[in-house]
Design a protein around this motif. Structure first.
Motif, PDB file in Angstrom:
ATOM      1  N   UNK A 164      -9.456  12.412  -2.665  1.00 14.92           N
ATOM      2  CA  UNK A 164     -10.778  12.823  -1.985  1.00 14.92           C
ATOM      3  C   UNK A 164     -10.640  12.519  -0.426  1.00 14.92           C
ATOM      4  N   UNK A 165     -11.468  13.271   0.302  1.00  9.46           N
ATOM      5  CA  UNK A 165     -11.643  13.277   1.773  1.00  9.46           C
ATOM      6  C   UNK A 165     -12.995  12.675   2.107  1.00  9.46           C
ATOM      7  N   UNK A 166     -13.211  11.750   2.983  1.00 13.58           N
ATOM      8  CA  UNK A 166     -14.336  11.165   3.384  1.00 13.58           C
ATOM      9  C   UNK A 166     -14.475  11.399   4.863  1.00 13.58           C
ATOM     10  N   UNK A 167     -15.639  11.370   5.351  1.00 13.01           N
ATOM     11  CA  UNK A 167     -16.000  11.286   6.710  1.00 13.01           C
ATOM     12  C   UNK A 167     -15.195  10.382   7.783  1.00 13.01           C
ATOM     13  N   UNK A 168     -14.880   9.313   6.695  1.00 11.16           N
ATOM     14  CA  UNK A 168     -14.277   7.956   7.592  1.00 11.16           C
ATOM     15  C   UNK A 168     -12.954   7.921   7.214  1.00 11.16           C
ATOM     16  N   UNK A 169     -12.194   8.822   6.382  1.00 13.05           N
ATOM     17  CA  UNK A 169     -10.825   8.903   6.083  1.00 13.05           C
ATOM     18  C   UNK A 169     -10.453   9.457   4.660  1.00 13.05           C
ATOM     19  N   UNK A 170      -9.228   9.277   4.340  1.00 13.31           N
ATOM     20  CA  UNK A 170      -8.895   9.948   3.287  1.00 13.31           C
ATOM     21  C   UNK A 170      -8.381   8.993   1.942  1.00 13.31           C
ATOM     22  N   UNK A 171      -8.871   9.289   0.723  1.00 14.29           N
ATOM     23  CA  UNK A 171      -8.900   8.278  -0.308  1.00 14.29           C
ATOM     24  C   UNK A 171      -7.636   8.744  -1.145  1.00 14.29           C
ATOM     25  N   UNK A 172      -6.860   7.814  -1.563  1.00 16.33           N
ATOM     26  CA  UNK A 172      -5.547   7.987  -2.337  1.00 16.33           C
ATOM     27  C   UNK A 172      -5.750   7.067  -3.600  1.00 16.33           C
ATOM     28  N   UNK A 173      -4.976   7.754  -4.735  1.00 16.97           N
ATOM     29  CA  UNK A 173      -5.059   7.250  -5.707  1.00 16.97           C
ATOM     30  C   UNK A 173      -3.743   6.226  -5.879  1.00 16.97           C
ATOM     31  N   UNK A 174      -3.727   5.213  -6.339  1.00 15.48           N
ATOM     32  CA  UNK A 174      -2.368   4.247  -6.330  1.00 15.48           C
ATOM     33  C   UNK A 174      -2.428   3.097  -7.328  1.00 15.48           C
ATOM     34  N   UNK A 175      -1.202   2.678  -7.428  1.00 13.56           N
ATOM     35  CA  UNK A 175      -1.131   1.397  -8.478  1.00 13.56           C
ATOM     36  C   UNK A 175      -0.677   0.091  -7.905  1.00 13.56           C
ATOM     37  N   UNK A 176      -1.433  -0.877  -8.045  1.00 16.65           N
ATOM     38  CA  UNK A 176      -1.374  -2.049  -7.279  1.00 16.65           C
ATOM     39  C   UNK A 176      -1.531  -3.033  -8.588  1.00 16.65           C
ATOM     40  N   UNK A 177      -0.400  -3.902  -8.554  1.00 13.60           N
ATOM     41  CA  UNK A 177      -0.208  -4.990  -9.573  1.00 13.60           C
ATOM     42  C   UNK A 177      -0.730  -4.447 -11.010  1.00 13.60           C
ATOM     43  N   UNK A 178       0.020  -3.320 -11.201  1.00 12.53           N
ATOM     44  CA  UNK A 178      -0.261  -2.687 -12.580  1.00 12.53           C
ATOM     45  C   UNK A 178      -1.736  -2.224 -12.871  1.00 12.53           C
ATOM     46  N   UNK A 199      -9.360  -1.447  -0.371  1.00 12.58           N
ATOM     47  CA  UNK A 199      -8.645  -1.001  -1.835  1.00 12.58           C
ATOM     48  C   UNK A 199     -10.108  -1.197  -2.788  1.00 12.58           C
ATOM     49  N   UNK A 200     -10.324  -0.185  -3.217  1.00 17.03           N
ATOM     50  CA  UNK A 200     -11.578  -0.057  -4.326  1.00 17.03           C
ATOM     51  C   UNK A 200     -11.373   0.044  -5.810  1.00 17.03           C
ATOM     52  N   UNK A 201     -12.296  -0.310  -6.479  1.00 23.50           N
ATOM     53  CA  UNK A 201     -11.746   0.055  -8.073  1.00 23.50           C
ATOM     54  C   UNK A 201     -12.023   1.389  -8.148  1.00 23.50           C
ATOM     55  N   UNK A 202     -10.833   1.814  -9.172  1.00 22.93           N
ATOM     56  CA  UNK A 202     -10.671   3.394  -9.411  1.00 22.93           C
ATOM     57  C   UNK A 202     -11.783   3.894 -10.338  1.00 22.93           C
ATOM     58  N   UNK A 203     -12.706   4.749  -9.975  1.00 25.83           N
ATOM     59  CA  UNK A 203     -13.636   5.181 -11.101  1.00 25.83           C
ATOM     60  C   UNK A 203     -13.126   6.855 -11.374  1.00 25.83           C
ATOM     61  N   UNK A 235       0.927  -1.237   0.123  1.00 25.07           N
ATOM     62  CA  UNK A 235       0.114  -0.135   0.129  1.00 25.07           C
ATOM     63  C   UNK A 235       0.991   1.133   0.048  1.00 25.07           C
ATOM     64  N   UNK A 236       1.907   1.275   0.827  1.00 22.06           N
ATOM     65  CA  UNK A 236       2.878   2.330   0.991  1.00 22.06           C
ATOM     66  C   UNK A 236       3.545   2.561  -0.359  1.00 22.06           C
ATOM     67  N   UNK A 237       3.849   1.510  -1.209  1.00 20.72           N
ATOM     68  CA  UNK A 237       4.501   1.675  -2.429  1.00 20.72           C
ATOM     69  C   UNK A 237       3.556   2.340  -3.331  1.00 20.72           C
ATOM     70  N   UNK A 238       2.266   1.873  -3.369  1.00 16.98           N
ATOM     71  CA  UNK A 238       1.161   2.197  -4.431  1.00 16.98           C
ATOM     72  C   UNK A 238       0.903   3.574  -4.322  1.00 16.98           C
ATOM     73  N   UNK A 239       1.098   4.083  -3.251  1.00 18.19           N
ATOM     74  CA  UNK A 239       0.527   5.616  -2.905  1.00 18.19           C
ATOM     75  C   UNK A 239       1.827   6.510  -2.620  1.00 18.19           C
ATOM     76  N   UNK A 240       3.042   6.036  -3.024  1.00 16.17           N
ATOM     77  CA  UNK A 240       4.219   6.593  -2.616  1.00 16.17           C
ATOM     78  C   UNK A 240       4.398   7.224  -1.259  1.00 16.17           C
TER      79      UNK A 240
END
Length: 752
Positions: free
Chosen positions: A437-451, A501-505, A423-428
């Motif tokens: 994005x920021x949600x009421x429950x946390x922060x959302x990052x864009x990352x690359x996992x397994x290409x 980890x969710x699919x990226x929209x 996760x740390x590598x995926x989000x630098x």
């Protein structure tokens, strides 16, 4: 789970560290390394001859088409010359003397062109050896070749070709005079009996021509003239006997050719690794028009055009690598010198040793450093062990073993447990530049996992009562399969608060689309209806099609994503819960977003499916009014959008709240039906609100009303009944059912 199986799974999740491995590493570092001999490098393809007549033939050249990179590098090994095998370039028939891989050059033999006068018949006999390199990877080297003319009053010119039409242009030439024979000097080629000149760059073909206006053939002691290209460094010297004899007739001179592979630059060639010529991992590429060359990097030698072609140079084989008692240690791509105990490197040369007057001090310092290093290493190992234990504690605490066992038992289970490091590598390392994005429950990052690009949610808090059930809930959430719900791909359980980890929209949120009017264009009523219906169907799926039912808990426009086709995707299950089976399972604190919270939920702390219905009613208001759920800049009595809406409905002033973009008399009936539905969703009593399934069905009916404003609908069974009864108006009735109003259809297409 039995202990053996758990240990096996634990081995897959965490990596053990061994004191024994560390001690081996220290021994390798402290012990002197042994000199290793370089492997003998293969220069040709496997199964292919690597020489002909004592001349090495390295790849990309090869004897036979299967052994060369292309036809241009094909070599023929001919044994007809004096019975000795001799290599020739197949494409131009030039005899090969040697081939250099590092410099990208080939030395070839080329016949001398001549023009002689037969004293008996007084006829001119001429031979012109012309070579055309156009369309091949070869060029004449303009720096290391020269053009030489020998004879008396002989003028000769060398021509070169350019372009597909082989246009001949003068490249170089000179005139050789004689005067008297005694004027000629051996070794001098300054114009008397011999002249020479350099070549311009880019010569891709030669054709020697003698100028008849100069070649008078009046000298009784000279009846031949010669012209040829020759290598500068090949020690050619003029001899006066070349004037009085025909010694040069039929002879050859060495010429240096440059060659390249491919016909593009290195950067372009690298884009297609299958055809890229630099195969060795220890090679680099140099662009040299019209193609490129490959060479081994420093410290390696061999053939870079073969996968294992570049081998490490054993510098220690050279006795002069280290001097004055120095011990040589070969490394991959280099070497270093060490000094024996009591000696040290000289100040200005790390390859020489000098006697050290204080070896004891150095030995003591070295021992201290070694002990310190050992202490630090042991401390680091213990720290890593503690960290590993903490990770395992969190992993077990969040139900990781349950998830892992499920994944192991079902290979088709589309869910992944990611490590914290992944996760740390995926989000630098959770770089703020990757926040989407920021949600009421946390922060959302864009990352690359397994290409693959994913949305990674780093949660702020987790309910202590839910920790043990987290793994079970992940099992259920991961199996949600609905086109209008963002898919949960995996999670990370090695941290105090699990990360999802969710699919990226890619197209942002409905909130951004509605309220960012600078970037958001006009949104048609048809598009808003589609988004509303798709979102309602997603929530209805969670409430009625999952087992146990799932209550979202934080329905809002910011949690409805839009993909590239503007399809709605409900997301963010950070506040979601599975439907409780007894009262003890109800949450003890309120979660959600101000402006969307169900008043009944705020009072009872009990999240139900009707809480999602209330929040969805607020989303419907946002779609109708394009106003935020709560406006802190407005007067207190007008801050809540739901309160303003309910008051406006009471006094029949709903029209004042509507978004100007959808105010249309033809659509007012549809708009009012949506408003009535929103009003039902916002009922203060949860039991009097409709279910999400009813909301989705009503929105579907409203969409049909929007598409068929006349309000008449037939289903297929009704049409079949009309056919059976032989209705004379069946054609018109069928048309009314199936022919969609064109303007409405176009507005839906534009909105999507």
């Amino acid at each position: 789970m039995d202990e053996t199986k758990r240990n096996s799974l634990r081995h897959e999740v965490s990596t053990p560290y061994s004191l024994v491995a560390l001690s081996h590493l220290l021994l390798l570092l402290l012990s002197p390394s042994k000199t290793k001999a370089a492997k003998s490098a293969k220069i040709s393809l496997p199964g292919c001859p690597d020489s002909c007549g004592g001349v090495a033939i390295p790849y990309p050249f090869g004897i036979g088409l299967d052994c060369s990179m292309s036809e241009a590098f094909n070599v023929t090994c001919d044994a007809t010359l004096n019975g000795k095998p001799t290599p020739y370039m197949t494409v131009r028939g030039l005899q090969i003397l040697n081939i250099s891989i590092p410099s990208g050059q080939a030395r070839v033999n080329n016949l001398i062109s001549y023009q002689c006068c037969n004293i008996t018949t007084m006829k001119v006999e001429a031979f012109n050896k012309f070579v055309i390199l156009e369309g091949t990877p070869y060029r004449f080297n303009h720096e290391k070749n020269k053009f030489v003319v020998i004879g008396c009053d002989i003028a000769a010119t060398v021509f070169f070709w350019s372009g597909e039409d082989r246009v001949s242009e003068e490249a170089a030439g000179c005139i050789s005079y004689c005067g008297r024979l005694e004027y000629l000097i051996n070794g001098s080629c300054s114009g008397l009996g011999c002249c020479e000149t350099s070549l311009p760059k880019g010569i891709n073909g030669i054709n020697v021509q003698f100028d008849e206006s100069y070649n008078s053939w009046l000298y009784y002691f000279n009846h031949c003239g010669y012209a040829f290209l020759t290598e500068v460094d090949n020690e050619f010297e003029f001899d006066t006997r070349y004037i009085t004899t025909d010694e040069l007739t039929g002879k050859k001179r060495p010429v240096l050719l440059d060659w390249t592979v491919g016909n593009t630059t290195c950067d372009v060639a690298r884009t297609n690794q299958s055809s890229f010529a630099c195969k060795s991992k220890n090679s680099n590429c140099s662009s040299i028009a019209p193609g490129y060359l490959c060479n081994c990097i420093d410290g390696y030698e061999g053939n870079p055009y073969l996968e294992e072609g570049c081998q490490d140079i054993d510098e220690c084989a050279n006795q002069n690598s280290c001097s004055n008692r120095g011990n040589c240690h070969n490394t991959q791509g280099g070497y270093y010198c060490s000094c024996p105990f009591g000696w040290r490197h000289t100040r200005n040369n790390s390859r020489q040793c000098e006697f050290n007057v204080v070896p004891l001090a150095i030995g003591t310092c070295a021992a201290i450093v070694a002990l310190s290093f050992l202490g630090i290493s042991i401390y680091a190992i213990l720290e890593r062990r503690d960290l590993s234990k903490i990770k395992e504690k969190y992993f077990q605490q969040h139900g990781g073993w349950i998830l892992l066992e499920k994944i192991k038992s079902n290979q088709e289970f589309g869910f992944t447990i990611f490590t914290k490091q992944q996760i740390e590598q995926a989000t630098n390392n959770f770089d703020s530049a990757n926040i989407i994005g920021h949600g009421g429950q946390g922060t959302i990052y864009k990352g690359t996992l397994r290409d693959h690009i994913a949305a990674i949610k780093k949660c702020n808090i987790v309910d202590e009562n839910k920790k043990k059930e987290f793994g079970k809930e992940m099992l259920i959430l991961s199996q949600i399969n609905h086109k209008n719900i963002v898919r949960l791909l995996g999670c990370c359980l090695e941290v105090e608060v699990p990360m999802l980890v969710y699919e990226f929209i890619p197209n942002g949120t409905l909130f951004h689309r509605i309220h960012n009017k600078k970037q958001g264009s006009c949104i048609s009523l048809a598009t808003r209806l589609i988004i509303a219906q798709e979102s309602a169907e997603a929530l209805a799926y969670l409430h009625f099609s999952t087992s146990p039912p799932i209550f979202h808990g934080d329905v809002k426009s910011a949690n409805i994503l839009l993909d590239q086709n503007c399809t709605a995707k409900v997301s963010d299950f950070g506040a979601s819960i599975l439907a409780p089976t007894d009262e003890a399972q109800f949450v003890t604190f309120v979660q959600g977003t101000c402006g969307y919270l169900d008043p009944e939920y705020v009072q009872s702390h009990q999240l139900t499916d009707k809480s999602d219905v209330y929040s969805f009613g607020v989303v419907l208001l946002e779609l109708l009014t394009r106003k935020p759920a709560i406006d802190f800049d407005a007067p207190e009595e007008e801050r809540s959008l739901s309160s303003r809406f309910l008051c406006a409905m009471e006094v029949n002033k709903m029209h004042d709240l509507l978004d100007n973009e959808i105010k249309c008399e033809d659509d007012m009936e549809v708009i009012m039906k949506i408003a009535e539905l929103a009003k039902e969703c916002l009922n203060m009593k949860g039991e009097e609100r409709p279910t999400m399934k009813e909301v989705a069905e009503e929105l579907d009916r409203i969409r049909k009303l929007k598409r068929h404003p006349w309000g008449v609908e037939y289903n297929p069974e009704e049409i079949e009944t009309l056919l059976d009864e032989g209705s004379h108006n069946i054609e018109s009735e069928y048309s009314r059912y199936f022919n969609i109003d064109k303007e409405a259809e176009e507005s839906i297409a534009v909105g999507r």
